[in-house]
Design a protein around this motif. Structure first.
Motif, PDB file in Angstrom:
ATOM      1  N   LYS A 111       0.831  -1.209   0.000  1.00 38.91           N
ATOM      2  CA  LYS A 111       0.000   0.000   0.000  1.00 38.91           C
ATOM      3  C   LYS A 111       0.862   1.255   0.000  1.00 38.91           C
ATOM      4  CE  LYS A 111      -3.949  -2.010   2.423  1.00 38.91           C
ATOM      5  NZ  LYS A 111      -4.668  -2.093   3.712  1.00 38.91           N
ATOM      6  N   GLU A 112       1.799   1.324   0.938  1.00 39.80           N
ATOM      7  CA  GLU A 112       2.637   2.519   1.080  1.00 39.80           C
ATOM      8  C   GLU A 112       3.476   2.789  -0.164  1.00 39.80           C
ATOM      9  OE1 GLU A 112       4.892   1.725   4.623  1.00 39.80           O
ATOM     10  OE2 GLU A 112       3.090   1.656   5.866  1.00 39.80           O
ATOM     11  N   GLU A 113       3.981   1.730  -0.770  1.00 39.34           N
ATOM     12  CA  GLU A 113       4.829   1.883  -1.957  1.00 39.34           C
ATOM     13  C   GLU A 113       4.019   2.017  -3.247  1.00 39.34           C
ATOM     14  OE1 GLU A 113       8.238   2.025  -2.228  1.00 39.34           O
ATOM     15  OE2 GLU A 113       8.320   2.138  -0.042  1.00 39.34           O
TER      16      GLU A 113
END
Length: 184
Positions: A121-123
């Motif tokens: 998600k973050e990347e």
């Protein structure tokens, strides 16, 4: 048209994960994508090996292991783990892969499945590539890791069985477990 620009490859630093790294590298090379080589450090391992020799059993070069022992700060431990990841990649797949494909190491501390999903998600990853069915993955991650990741991942997951076959550039069929012989 679907675009794949970032591929997350979780690894437990075992030989079981090598085919996923090679396959993701091959995809990334063809798609001009980046590979995020991800390793989650379980809390128990960090407590047990804090400032110690986490990664000694991997058979990596002495200088890579020495780097993991320097500096008691959490930041230096994360940096050391990134170097272990890159050393693992160079020794098990080959340095040529890093020359052909942008590979970035990412290390997180926490519950492995949750950290893999959070990293995707973050990347803003477009794909997760992982090998499933390995005893070392079950030992480290627990039963049905792949299934849990597939169920909760924010992007498609390509799960590879070691008994599967893939097609090479020369139109040959090759077992997934042999990918490290042609990926680099």
């Amino acid at each position: 048209m679907i675009t794949i620009k970032k591929i997350l490859v979780p690894t437990d630093l075992s030989a079981v994960s090598i085919p996923a790294i090679g396959y993701a590298g091959s995809l990334a090379r063809g798609l001009d994508a980046e590979v995020v080589l991800f390793h989650a450090i379980p809390m128990e391992a960090m407590k047990q090996h804090f400032g110690g020799a986490y990664g000694d059993s991997l058979g990596l070069a002495t200088e890579t292991q020495t780097a993991a022992r320097h500096g008691p700060s959490v930041e230096s431990i994360y940096e050391a783990k990134k170097q272990i990841l890159l050393g693992f990649l160079d020794q098990k797949i080959g340095a040529d892969l890093r020359k052909m494909v942008k590979i970035r190491p990412l290390v997180k501390l926490g519950k492995v499945v949750e950290e893999i999903i959070a990293a995707a998600k973050e990347e803003k990853c477009d794909l997760i590539v992982m090998t499933s069915g390995g005893a070392s993955l079950r030992r480290l991650f627990g039963a049905n890791v792949t299934e849990r990741i597939v169920r909760h991942a924010p992007c498609p997951v390509l799960s590879m069985q070691l008994s599967a076959e893939v097609r090479t550039e020369k139109d040959e069929r090759l077992q997934v477990k042999l990918i490290n012989q042609w990926a680099a």
